[in-house]
Design a protein around this motif. Structure first.
Motif, mmCIF file in Angstrom:
data_model
loop_
_atom_site.group_PDB
_atom_site.id
_atom_site.type_symbol
_atom_site.label_atom_id
_atom_site.label_comp_id
_atom_site.label_asym_id
_atom_site.label_seq_id
_atom_site.Cartn_x
_atom_site.Cartn_y
_atom_site.Cartn_z
ATOM 1 N N GLN A 504 36.326 57.236 -32.369
ATOM 2 C CA GLN A 504 37.291 56.669 -31.429
ATOM 3 C C GLN A 504 36.942 57.058 -30.008
ATOM 4 O O GLN A 504 36.476 58.168 -29.753
ATOM 5 N N ALA A 505 37.176 56.121 -29.094
ATOM 6 C CA ALA A 505 37.087 56.395 -27.664
ATOM 7 C C ALA A 505 38.357 55.886 -27.006
ATOM 8 O O ALA A 505 38.801 54.774 -27.292
ATOM 9 N N ARG A 506 38.938 56.696 -26.128
ATOM 10 C CA ARG A 506 40.180 56.315 -25.461
ATOM 11 C C ARG A 506 40.030 56.516 -23.963
ATOM 12 O O ARG A 506 39.683 57.604 -23.504
ATOM 13 N N ASN A 507 40.270 55.421 -23.245
ATOM 14 C CA ASN A 507 40.158 55.446 -21.782
ATOM 15 C C ASN A 507 38.784 55.937 -21.348
ATOM 16 O O ASN A 507 38.648 56.636 -20.343
ATOM 17 N N SER A 508 37.780 55.572 -22.142
ATOM 18 C CA SER A 508 36.425 56.004 -21.817
ATOM 19 C C SER A 508 35.416 55.129 -22.540
ATOM 20 O O SER A 508 35.722 54.509 -23.555
ATOM 21 N N GLY A 509 34.224 55.096 -21.997
ATOM 22 C CA GLY A 509 33.103 54.596 -22.763
ATOM 23 C C GLY A 509 32.477 55.765 -23.498
ATOM 24 O O GLY A 509 32.549 56.910 -23.037
ATOM 25 N N ALA A 510 31.888 55.521 -24.643
ATOM 26 C CA ALA A 510 31.349 56.629 -25.433
ATOM 27 C C ALA A 510 30.203 56.146 -26.288
ATOM 28 O O ALA A 510 30.010 54.940 -26.486
ATOM 29 N N ARG A 511 29.459 57.115 -26.800
ATOM 30 C CA ARG A 511 28.427 56.780 -27.770
ATOM 31 C C ARG A 511 28.413 57.849 -28.871
ATOM 32 O O ARG A 511 28.696 59.022 -28.612
ATOM 33 N N PHE A 512 28.065 57.401 -30.083
ATOM 34 C CA PHE A 512 28.126 58.247 -31.262
ATOM 35 C C PHE A 512 26.824 58.093 -32.045
ATOM 36 O O PHE A 512 26.242 57.006 -32.094
ATOM 37 N N GLY A 513 26.385 59.164 -32.678
ATOM 38 C CA GLY A 513 25.165 59.092 -33.476
ATOM 39 C C GLY A 513 25.187 60.080 -34.631
ATOM 40 O O GLY A 513 26.075 60.926 -34.747
ATOM 41 N N SER A 514 24.190 59.936 -35.522
ATOM 42 C CA SER A 514 23.971 60.872 -36.630
ATOM 43 C C SER A 514 25.248 61.152 -37.412
ATOM 44 O O SER A 514 25.612 62.301 -37.670
ATOM 45 N N VAL A 515 25.924 60.089 -37.812
ATOM 46 C CA VAL A 515 27.189 60.226 -38.540
ATOM 47 C C VAL A 515 26.914 60.625 -39.983
ATOM 48 O O VAL A 515 26.049 60.052 -40.648
ATOM 49 N N SER A 516 27.655 61.600 -40.468
ATOM 50 C CA SER A 516 27.531 62.045 -41.848
ATOM 51 C C SER A 516 28.894 62.513 -42.338
ATOM 52 O O SER A 516 29.570 63.283 -41.638
ATOM 53 N N VAL A 517 29.286 62.041 -43.522
ATOM 54 C CA VAL A 517 30.530 62.479 -44.135
ATOM 55 C C VAL A 517 30.211 62.928 -45.551
ATOM 56 O O VAL A 517 29.555 62.202 -46.308
ATOM 57 N N ALA A 518 30.661 64.114 -45.913
ATOM 58 C CA ALA A 518 30.398 64.629 -47.249
ATOM 59 C C ALA A 518 31.621 65.362 -47.760
ATOM 60 O O ALA A 518 32.460 65.840 -46.988
ATOM 61 N N GLU A 519 31.690 65.457 -49.078
ATOM 62 C CA GLU A 519 32.758 66.232 -49.681
ATOM 63 C C GLU A 519 32.544 67.710 -49.372
ATOM 64 O O GLU A 519 31.440 68.226 -49.473
ATOM 65 N N ALA A 520 33.613 68.372 -48.973
ATOM 66 C CA ALA A 520 33.491 69.790 -48.617
ATOM 67 C C ALA A 520 33.211 70.611 -49.870
ATOM 68 O O ALA A 520 33.716 70.315 -50.943
#
Length: 520
Positions: A504-520
């Motif tokens: 999410q970005a709010r009141n801003s420009g943003a960039r995201f990379g290297s996304v990873s989601v895993a079970e803890a």
């Protein structure tokens, strides 16, 4: 200061469209400056040693199922079923890649127009190259037991082409296998050529029965076994459909699908034998649904990177948000072996490094999103902009790089989120974000009500990229920035137990990379 990220701070914010377009160009330029080009150059002959499709699953766009694989002329090929209602399954597409990241679509490699007897339900292509030709074996017409005796035509056909991408044309003008033998429906074939003696075999079967037959050297006719028969039943325990054969270390691995193809119990199991003819005794299930990632995972192929012991399982699955049985997508994950040759259970991983320059596996809400320089970038939006993966994690480790590229707002990770389509913090779930004002904050949104759980000061520069990690186990939530050993925030909250992951970005420009989601 935007440290507490209140929803009310966004009220009345607007952005001129032309200014937004310029800002998006700025974000893309910043991303491009971080890494040269939108995709790394392909190194031909390199071993793609990945843990999963690290540019995201599904790895190609569209509804597809029943994949099989081949390696032709230095390219990886995937041939799937077009996952549509039976009467619309009149063609097959294919995909090729030099690196398992960048994929080229080859539409209509085989169509019903080139098979005189096929009218519908063209399924489960199986590719093989031999005799200087490319062969594609396929099921068609979904023939049922007793129908051949009534003059209805269907079963397993074979088509041939001069190039991997076709066009493939019917090789014999009729099904290669057009009747039931040993109770096996003639569908879901796999062709395997044994490197020990060059003998080609076709494995197939539906309706809970599996057969193997020999293919003659011409690849378009069936041979016979020493006892004079053409079909030998090899049905292992729990077999339903989706035959797949491969060889590793001198052992013959037979894989198949269990359960119903539209149900959550669809899965993959395997057996190992010393002979291509079996006997095949079920060892274990190796791929099944993960309620945090996808359902209906099955009908697999196996891909080995040449010259290595790197193996992948390529399969179809159904995204969590999809109820239509035909809404299936293609995925691959790494397949590992124990020292005794046993296949370890496959874990469906969730990653996206945007190396393919695509974001079709994300669903966006607000904002203008684009992929450049291996980053998912968004221009400053008039309220907030969110992009979500179709996941449903409870206990999790969620990693990404985050940069606030423009504006005075914040950007970060959303997790355990539901009610995704509601704007202006209307979702229900948690959010951890950073602000150039010098804070990292953790809060929760409950259908429009924003609550700050905790915040901490940081030395943050605009447009700089930070490693942001969230861990959530039960009610314990921690947020890390750059230092992934020492949490900046630790809080306790039990408002939301599970949900989707996004940025999410709010009141801003943003960039995201290297996304990873895993079970803890």
């Amino acid at each position: 200061m935007v440290s507490s990220f209140p929803s009310s701070s966004l009220a009345g914010f607007s952005l001129d469209i032309s200014a937004g377009a310029s800002l998006l160009n700025l974000i893309i330029g910043l991303a491009m400056s971080a890494e040269t080009g939108s995709a790394a150059p392909v190194e031909r002959g390199a071993v793609p040693d990945y843990t999963t499709s690290e540019a995201g699953n599904p790895f190609v766009e569209g509804w597809y199922a029943d994949p099989d694989t081949a390696i032709y002329e230095g390219l990886y090929w995937v041939y799937p079923t077009s996952s549509l209602p039976y009467d619309q399954q009149t063609y097959l597409d294919a995909f090729s890649s030099p690196d398992l990241v960048h994929w080229t679509k080859h539409p209509n490699v085989l169509t019903a127009a080139n098979v005189s007897w096929a009218t519908r339900a063209i399924w489960a292509p199986a590719p093989v190259a031999r005799n200087g030709k490319y062969y594609l074996y396929f099921g068609a017409n979904d023939i049922q037991e007793g129908e051949p005796e009534r003059g209805l035509v269907g079963g397993i056909g074979v088509a041939v082409a001069d190039r991997p991408e076709g066009p493939y044309v019917d090789a014999i003008g009729k099904p290669l296998i057009g009747e039931y033998h040993n109770g096996a429906q003639p569908i879901d074939q796999d062709v395997f050529v044994d490197d020990a003696d060059g003998q080609a075999y076709i494995y197939y079967g539906g309706h809970s029965h599996a057969n193997v037959a020999k293919l003659n050297a011409d690849m378009v006719s069936l041979g016979t076994f020493d006892d004079g028969t053409q079909f030998r039943e090899i049905t292992p325990e729990n077999y339903v459909e989706g035959s797949q054969m491969f060889k590793r270390g001198g052992a013959y691995y037979f894989m198949w699908s269990e359960g119903g193809w539209t149900g959550p119990d669809y899965s993959v199991s395997y057996a190992v034998a010393d002979s291509p003819l079996g006997p095949f005794v079920r060892r274990a299930r190796v791929l099944q649904q993960d309620p945090a990632v996808a359902r209906g995972s099955g009908h697999n192929a196996v891909l080995r990177v040449p010259g290595s012991d790197v193996w992948y399982i390529v399969y179809h699955r159904r995204p969590l948000a999809e109820a239509d049985g035909n809404h299936r997508v293609l995925a691959y994950d790494r397949m590992y072996f124990d020292g005794d040759g046993a296949i370890r259970p496959v874990k469906m991983l969730v990653k996206d490094n945007f190396a393919d320059g695509r974001m079709f596996n994300w669903k966006t809400y607000g904002g203008r999103w684009a992929v450049a320089g291996r980053r998912l970038a968004v221009a400053a939006a008039d309220a907030d902009a969110r992009a979500f993966l179709d996941t449903n994690f409870s206990s999790l480790v969620f990693d990404a790089t985050v940069a606030v590229a423009e504006g005075t707002g914040d950007a970060g990770l959303v997790f355990r989120a539901t009610n995704l389509s509601a704007g202006a913090d209307g979702f229900r779930g948690y959010y951890a974000g950073i602000s150039p004002a010098g804070t990292v904050a953790l809060g929760k949104s409950d259908a429009g009500t924003w609550t700050l759980l905790q915040e901490a000061s940081l030395d943050i520069a605009a447009a700089a990229e930070y490693n942001l990690r969230v861990t959530a186990v039960g009610s314990e939530i921690s947020v890390f920035v750059n230092d992934l050993a020492q949490a900046k925030i630790t809080a306790t909250d039990e408002s939301f137990a599970s949900g989707a992951n996004g940025v999410q970005a709010r009141n801003s420009g943003a960039r995201f990379g290297s996304v990873s989601v895993a079970e803890a």
